[in-house]
Enzyme design. Sequence first.
Site, short mmCIF file in Angstrom:
data_model
loop_
_atom_site.label_atom_id
_atom_site.label_comp_id
_atom_site.label_asym_id
_atom_site.label_seq_id
_atom_site.Cartn_x
_atom_site.Cartn_y
_atom_site.Cartn_z
N ASN A 116 0.17 -1.00 3.43
CA ASN A 116 1.00 -0.01 2.80
C ASN A 116 1.15 -0.51 1.32
OD1 ASN A 116 1.63 1.65 4.76
ND2 ASN A 116 3.30 0.30 5.44
N MET A 353 1.75 -2.43 13.81
CA MET A 353 0.95 -1.55 13.13
C MET A 353 0.52 -2.36 11.52
SD MET A 353 1.97 2.15 13.14
CE MET A 353 2.03 3.16 14.95
N HIS A 354 0.98 -3.53 11.48
CA HIS A 354 0.50 -4.65 10.63
C HIS A 354 0.61 -3.93 9.21
CE1 HIS A 354 -1.08 -6.71 14.10
NE2 HIS A 354 -1.62 -5.51 14.47
N CYS A 355 1.67 -3.18 8.94
CA CYS A 355 1.92 -2.59 7.68
C CYS A 355 0.49 -1.65 7.13
CB CYS A 355 2.25 -3.67 6.58
SG CYS A 355 3.58 -4.61 6.72
N ALA A 356 -0.14 -1.12 8.20
CA ALA A 356 -1.24 -0.15 7.90
C ALA A 356 -1.06 1.27 8.66
CB ALA A 356 -2.52 -0.88 8.35
#
Length: 398
Positions: A116, A353-356
């Site tokens: 992100n 979601m690991h900032c993705a």
Amino acid sequence: MDPTKIRSDFPLYESENSDVIYLDNACQTLRPKQVMDSMNEYYYKFPACGGRSIHRLATQVTIKIDEAREKIASFMGCEPSNLIFTKNCTESLNIVAKGYPFRKGSSVLTTDMEHNSNHVPWITSKINHKYVKTPESGIFDFEEYLKNLNKDVSIVSMVHTNNVTGTTIPAKEIIEAAHDNGSLVMLDGAQSTPHRKIDLKKLDVDMFAFSLHKMLGPSGVGVLYAKDEILERMNPLTGGGGSVGTTDYNSVTLLPPPEKFESGLLNYSGIIGSGAAIDYLSRIGMDEIEDHEKNLNNIITSRLKDNDSIQILNPVESSLRSGIFSFNISGIDSHDIAMICDEISSIAIRSGMHCAHPFFTSRGINGCARASLYVYNTKEECIKFADTIEYIIKTFSA
């Protein structure tokens, strides 16, 4: 390198949490005593403001900050004057997205796998946003990249090593093609800089961003590298004390870079600690770190890749994923996997979601579990992690 010897430098392994198997390094690494000692030295011996006052304490701060900048520059293969200290990689990327004078109607070209931090700044900016789709193999599609690289692309801004899959794009070839097209290139190096040797001059990249908290350094310190001509044209994200040559009631004259972008009091202890982190990594050697992580990842992958209940996010080949092992287990939510690992084996991994977010939502995947490796992790820890995952599958999987 000897991870057992390295572990003696990390206070976690001497604390009440000494049994923790820390496999969340892509989020944030642990810090060695040497980094903490250098940060404490600032607070104990010269807790003053650098770059302003001229007394001996302030002078010591200024010297230490300059030394840290020089260490990082040498580590990255560039000049100190081309490095800006920021809060983190996110701020570094935002400085470019918000501060560079892109021509009206032009585009940025990213991948569909961005964190992100290299996604949100572009979709909230005035520049058009395009992205290169990644095939099911998980490997960057260079031909698709060339199809999207047309004359409206002012900048290519891409993640160097992906934080979800661990794959690395062919940066040198991407940069050369972009420059032939008249486009600038920025790389998000948050996941590459801690794990392999980076030479910015050889890469010929225009801008490069990374964070120290992912490479044994303190939180709250990021770095933005940019070429001279870009630093001259780009506007700072903030303005104020420390970045100003002079002002009157109607105008301001900014200092030359890097001070131009470093307004306000800096995170002095963090920057000094970052210099110590660079010293620590340099003593180990980046090639040794890269090989160590790949060997550990191969141990985990070899044990788990043929289990029908596990879905490894492509590519499956461990040598293509650096120190990252991202996976799902049939019938179990990724957060549940992480919670069970912690509860039964004291294993700390990341889930979600690991900032993705676009990567997962576009593929209809509700996140994943991620184990990520670093210098202090051992073969024995990887074996225990694989044992734990097999136990979770046997006990809880549908």
